[in-house]
Design a protein around this motif. Structure first.
Motif, PDB file in Angstrom:
ATOM      1  N   LEU A   2       0.468  16.739   8.836  1.00 43.96           N
ATOM      2  CA  LEU A   2      -0.549  15.747   9.176  1.00 43.96           C
ATOM      3  C   LEU A   2      -0.695  14.790   8.002  1.00 43.96           C
ATOM      4  O   LEU A   2      -0.955  15.221   6.872  1.00 43.96           O
ATOM      5  N   ILE A   3      -0.492  13.499   8.260  1.00 47.23           N
ATOM      6  CA  ILE A   3      -0.580  12.503   7.194  1.00 47.23           C
ATOM      7  C   ILE A   3      -1.726  11.563   7.510  1.00 47.23           C
ATOM      8  O   ILE A   3      -1.800  10.988   8.597  1.00 47.23           O
ATOM      9  N   SER A   4      -2.623  11.430   6.551  1.00 56.15           N
ATOM     10  CA  SER A   4      -3.745  10.532   6.722  1.00 56.15           C
ATOM     11  C   SER A   4      -3.390   9.196   6.063  1.00 56.15           C
ATOM     12  O   SER A   4      -2.919   9.168   4.926  1.00 56.15           O
ATOM     13  N   LEU A   5      -3.589   8.091   6.788  1.00 56.34           N
ATOM     14  CA  LEU A   5      -3.277   6.767   6.233  1.00 56.34           C
ATOM     15  C   LEU A   5      -4.572   6.068   5.834  1.00 56.34           C
ATOM     16  O   LEU A   5      -5.591   6.199   6.534  1.00 56.34           O
ATOM     17  N   THR A   6      -4.525   5.340   4.755  1.00 57.90           N
ATOM     18  CA  THR A   6      -5.720   4.610   4.337  1.00 57.90           C
ATOM     19  C   THR A   6      -5.944   3.431   5.289  1.00 57.90           C
ATOM     20  O   THR A   6      -5.038   3.039   6.037  1.00 57.90           O
ATOM     21  N   VAL A   7      -7.145   2.880   5.255  1.00 58.19           N
ATOM     22  CA  VAL A   7      -7.508   1.803   6.180  1.00 58.19           C
ATOM     23  C   VAL A   7      -6.556   0.606   6.035  1.00 58.19           C
ATOM     24  O   VAL A   7      -6.207  -0.050   7.014  1.00 58.19           O
TER      25      VAL A   7
END
Ligand code: PEP
Ligand code: MN
Length: 347
Positions: A2-7
């Motif tokens: 799971l990769i969270s991307l910045t805004v």
């Protein structure tokens, strides 16, 4: 993974990750994180070089078999059904008869539940009956009656779909597709509703664990449909005085583990109309984002589930109490502890 991307993650970063996954025959699913950014769920890890691209936030090799439904890296989701927001803070009331009984009957019931405060109209056209000889519903004719009731009242409609091949047809009439308790683990059906973008109401199987329920939600999310609402509707207990036992633990538990909204069905969860008002309120106290309740202008004459069906006047009392209680509750959505830091240890 799971990769969270910045805004402010550049589009090129998303494309590079998606392309890298596809090049190895894997899937990448990009979903909003509810905070203005995005998360990418990957079937298998990608090269460490890609993790250095601009815009990459937290990365986890999620061990949860329901990474897209997981609360990890995600704010609570809001699901929109017609003009109604589920999970937006205000409790949502879905109500109507168990089964569609005719055009006039449906319109009458819809007007009554609307006047009692309902936001969404329920009614089954395809019914999963335990006996093959019990009334199975009016089928597509029933969907037309629901659509007529929506046209008169403006209430969006939720109705059950039983078979994969019915999904597109039911979605033509319905604003929300209900997957019933008996079909919670019907994976071909879950895949098919996952291929639409119609909101899905996923009822918990009456012998399913919370993890199994979330994995069923994962089938829909993995198919590309992010609009899933969970519904706790009672589990099989040992006491014949009630039909099922509403498992209220499951409500805050599912909301700790998942970003998906959760509603409660005190009608099937008890099987007994005298218990419905209190258990409806208990569901809201447990943190539910709404309720689904069987109501009928003349419950004794209901063609299905009469014993648990309430009159519109009772529904109106429940609605008033729910709204007052919701105002009084000093437990907000943000009070939920993030997954992994609480005492929860699901393996
Ligand atoms: C229903 O909503 O009428 C129904 C059949 O529910 P469940 O699948 O929870 O039994
Ligand atoms: Mn019913």
């Amino acid at each position: 993974m799971l990769i969270s991307l910045t805004v402010d993650a550049p589009r090129a970063t998303v494309d590079a990750i998606v392309d890298a996954a596809r090049a190895t025959g894997r899937q990448a699913r990009v979903m909003p994180d509810g905070r203005g950014g995005q998360v990418i769920g990957l079937d298998a890890p990608i090269g460490a070089d890609l993790l250095g691209l601009p815009g990459i936030g937290a990365v986890s090799e999620s061990h949860k078999p329901y990474m897209l439904a997981s609360r990890e890296h995600r704010a609570p989701s809001v699901v929109r059904v017609g003009g109604v927001e589920i999970g937006g803070g205000r409790p949502v009331l879905m109500a109507g008869p168990c089964v569609v009984e005719g055009r006039r009957e449906m319109i009458e019931a819809a007007e009554a539940v609307k006047a009692a405060g309902a936001d969404i109209l329920r009614g089954g056209a395809f019914k999963p009956r335990s006996s093959p000889y019990a009334f199975q519903g009016f089928g597509e004719e029933g969907l037309k009656h629901l659509a007529a009731a929506r046209a008169v009242t403006g209430l969006p409609v939720v109705t059950e779909v039983l078979e994969p091949d019915q999904v597109e047809m039911v979605a033509e009439y319905a604003d929300m597709l209900q997957i019933g308790a008996r079909n919670m683990a019907n994976f071909p059906l879950l895949r098919r509703v996952g291929a639409t973008d119609t909101p899905v109401l996923l009822k918990r199987g009456f012998s399913a664990t919370v993890e199994e329920w979330l994995m069923s939600a994962e089938y829909v999310l993995a198919g590309g449909n992010p609009n899933v609402v969970l519904c706790e509707r009672g589990v099989r207990g040992f006491d014949p005085l009630v039909r099922f036992s509403l498992d209220l633990n499951a409500v805050p538990l599912a909301k700790e583990l998942s970003h998906l909204p959760v509603i409660v069905d005190p009608s099937h969860g008890t099987g007994k109309r005298s218990l419905v008002p209190r258990m409806a309120l208990a569901g809201i106290a447990a943190g539910a984002d709404g309720l689904i309740i069987e109501a009928h202008p003349d419950p004794e004459r209901s063609l299905c589930d009469a014993a648990q069906t309430i009159v519109p006047a009772e529904l109106a009392r429940i609605h008033r109490s729910v709204m007052a209680m919701h105002e009084a509750l000093d437990i907000t959505r943000e009070d939920r502890s993030p997954v992994g830091t609480g005492a929860l240890a699901l393996t």
